[in-house]
Design an enzyme around this catalytic site. Structure first.
Site, PDB file in Angstrom:
ATOM      1  N   ASP A  12      -0.107  -3.000  -0.749  1.00  8.53           N
ATOM      2  CA  ASP A  12      -0.872  -3.492  -2.143  1.00  8.53           C
ATOM      3  C   ASP A  12      -1.123  -4.703  -2.060  1.00  8.53           C
ATOM      4  O   ASP A  12      -1.130  -5.485  -3.156  1.00  8.53           O
ATOM      5  CB  ASP A  12       0.372  -3.357  -3.222  1.00  8.53           C
ATOM      6  CG  ASP A  12       1.179  -2.137  -3.338  1.00  8.53           C
ATOM      7  OD1 ASP A  12       0.444  -1.078  -3.402  1.00  8.53           O
ATOM      8  OD2 ASP A  12       2.379  -1.783  -3.264  1.00  8.53           O
ATOM      9  N   LYS A  15      -6.464  -4.643  -0.305  1.00 12.56           N
ATOM     10  CA  LYS A  15      -7.285  -4.521   0.767  1.00 12.56           C
ATOM     11  C   LYS A  15      -8.632  -3.612   0.388  1.00 12.56           C
ATOM     12  O   LYS A  15      -9.442  -3.963   1.207  1.00 12.56           O
ATOM     13  CB  LYS A  15      -6.437  -3.697   1.911  1.00 12.56           C
ATOM     14  CG  LYS A  15      -5.431  -4.424   2.363  1.00 12.56           C
ATOM     15  CD  LYS A  15      -4.779  -3.733   3.612  1.00 12.56           C
ATOM     16  CE  LYS A  15      -3.967  -2.472   3.092  1.00 12.56           C
ATOM     17  NZ  LYS A  15      -2.890  -2.703   2.166  1.00 12.56           N
ATOM     18  N   GLY A  39      -3.211   3.587  -1.193  1.00 16.11           N
ATOM     19  CA  GLY A  39      -4.015   3.305  -2.805  1.00 16.11           C
ATOM     20  C   GLY A  39      -5.091   2.189  -2.683  1.00 16.11           C
ATOM     21  O   GLY A  39      -4.546   0.829  -2.853  1.00 16.11           O
ATOM     22  N   HIS A  40      -6.014   2.143  -2.142  1.00 11.36           N
ATOM     23  CA  HIS A  40      -7.100   1.211  -1.970  1.00 11.36           C
ATOM     24  C   HIS A  40      -7.995   1.106  -3.438  1.00 11.36           C
ATOM     25  O   HIS A  40      -8.645   2.074  -3.586  1.00 11.36           O
ATOM     26  CB  HIS A  40      -8.037   1.326  -0.884  1.00 11.36           C
ATOM     27  CG  HIS A  40      -7.115   1.023   0.390  1.00 11.36           C
ATOM     28  ND1 HIS A  40      -7.635   1.305   1.699  1.00 11.36           N
ATOM     29  CD2 HIS A  40      -5.689   0.933   0.257  1.00 11.36           C
ATOM     30  CE1 HIS A  40      -6.688   0.991   2.405  1.00 11.36           C
ATOM     31  NE2 HIS A  40      -5.599   0.793   1.670  1.00 11.36           N
ATOM     32  N   GLN A 221      -1.167   0.462   3.970  1.00 14.07           N
ATOM     33  CA  GLN A 221       0.015  -0.098   3.949  1.00 14.07           C
ATOM     34  C   GLN A 221       0.027  -1.341   4.156  1.00 14.07           C
ATOM     35  O   GLN A 221      -1.143  -1.983   4.231  1.00 14.07           O
ATOM     36  CB  GLN A 221       1.180   0.842   4.337  1.00 14.07           C
ATOM     37  CG  GLN A 221       1.538   2.086   3.814  1.00 14.07           C
ATOM     38  CD  GLN A 221       0.566   3.266   4.280  1.00 14.07           C
ATOM     39  OE1 GLN A 221       0.194   3.402   5.419  1.00 14.07           O
ATOM     40  NE2 GLN A 221      -0.041   4.125   3.366  1.00 14.07           N
TER      41      GLN A 221
END
Length: 420
Positions: A12, A15, A39-40, A221
């Site tokens: 988080d 990135k 989750g990007h 991650q």
């Protein structure tokens, strides 16, 4: 050559935006590990998009994107994302490639994940329940189905064989949820997946390197969730560090050039596990509120705290970080005083190394205080215009971690990055 962007905390770190920012400088963006638990978040045409499986360079028309063999791929998630991307006029069949050795997440992996987490009760690890752990277990157990398998005639038979193996384990958990709808969705997604370009990933990447193309490997991650070096057992199931690029794409170590580490200006964590600088007070709540700290994949509120330089120096060392991007620095604009963790107090002794098993220890952070800049930095575009207090904060972090902060992100927009 291959450059790497990866997270230096518990994921988080922002990135997605950073990869999107650097993507125009590269010919190929490659995901090398993780699965739909990533989750990007990107902003495209002022719309928020969260990518879980597709590399973050997908919105750049001339950039090739590849999902590498180190990833575990959920066909359902991928199809859903491809539909979203297509709505922006992007033809994924032209610039999205999948390595044939990439492992598949099947419906019973998700069931196993759920059954396992439910059985743990109070000691649950905070899994995203996406089937990641069971999929990696099948990989190491040599039972996995891979993308290349779906192109063969016996795929359905192989799937049934794997499902029966999983069913025996599910029975031992007394798990009897009906997953027939998941299976129907899965096979629809497999049909879609067969229309995408499947390649021999390692030859594909190495041929691009031989042609002089610039490759950017995108990590998912964060390093503190690495299966070997993270806060075990509260970790993910893959190697999230720069070494994972070699095994996750099939490239040699000497091909890696820059390692760009991403850290927030403070710390967050989703789910269970040790977090030495966590703030369970009004300051932590303020960080969460200003930073909109809710998981991009889970939607869960993120735990918030001050930046942990002991952990950050550790992750820079393990990854061989050559430059650092500090994100969400603007979230600290509102604070009059900032704290930075420079050591851990463990049983009355000050330590500056990350210990073997954090969750077994009573760790008290040792803080150094800094005056906040207490001014809006979101419109700043030149380093010379940054507040002096912010420069002091960054300079201290540089000297402590031994890796230079080269970029500061001061807002969610693609253009809100200051080069130092």
């Amino acid at each position: 050559m291959v450059d790497v962007i990866l997270g230096l905390q518990w994921g988080d770190e922002g990135k997605g935006k950073i990869v999107d920012y650097f993507a125009p400088n590269y010919d190929v963006i490659a995901r090398f590990q993780g699965g739909p638990n990533a989750g990007h978040t990107l902003y495209v045409e002022n719309k928020k998009i969260v990518l879980h499986q597709i590399p973050s360079g997908i919105f750049h028309q001339n950039t090739i994107n590849i999902i590498g063999n180190g990833v575990v791929l959920d066909p359902v998630t991928l199809k859903r994302e491809c539909d979203t991307v297509a709505s922006f006029g992007i033809d994924v069949r032209k610039n999205l490639f999948i390595a044939d050795r990439t492992n598949l997440i099947v419906p019973t992996h998700r069931a196993l994940d759920k059954a396992s987490e439910l059985s743990k009760g109070e000691s649950k690890i905070g899994s995203t329940l996406k089937g990641i752990g069971p999929a990696y277990m099948d990989k190491t157990g040599r039972n996995a189905l891979r993308v290349g398998d779906m192109l063969g005639k016996n795929f359905t038979t192989e799937y049934i064989k794997l499902r029966l193996k999983h069913q025996r384990i599910l029975d031992s958990y007394h798990f009897n949820e009906d997953i027939s709808a998941w299976e129907e969705e899965f096979f629809e997604a497999i049909e879609f997946l067969r229309t995408l370009p499947v390649v021999n990933g390692e030859y594909f990447i190495n041929n691009k390197i031989s042609e002089g193309k610039k490759i950017l490997a995108e990590g998912a991650q964060g390093t503190m969730l690495d299966v070997d070096f993270g806060t075990f057992p509260f970790v993910t199931s893959s190697n999230t560090i720069s070494a994972g690029v070699c095994t996750g794409l099939g490239v040699a170590p000497q091909k890696i050039r820059e390692v760009i580490g991403v850290t927030k200006a403070y710390c967050t964590r989703v789910g269970s596990g040790p977090f030495p600088t966590e703030l369970n007070d009004i300051v932590g709540e303020e960080l969460r509120k200003i930073g909109s700290e809710f998981g991009a994949t889970t939607g869960r509120p993120r735990r918030c705290g001050w930046i942990d330089l002991v952990a950050l120096k550790y992750t820079c060392m393990i990854n061989g970080v050559t430059q650092v991007v500090m994100t969400k620095a603007d979230v600290l604009d509102a604070f009059k005083e900032l704290n930075v963790c420079t050591a851990y107090n463990i049983n009355g002794e000050e330590k500056t190394e990350v210990p073997f098993q954090m969750d077994r220890l009573n760790i008290k952070p040792v803080y150094q205080s800094f005056t906040g800049w207490n001014t809006d930095t979101t419109t700043i575009s030149n380093a010379a215009d940054l507040p002096a207090a912010m420069t002091t904060y960054i300079d201290f972090i540089n000297s402590y971690i031994g890796a230079p902060v080269k970029y500061v992100s001061n807002g969610p927009g693609r253009e809100q990055i200051v080069t130092l």
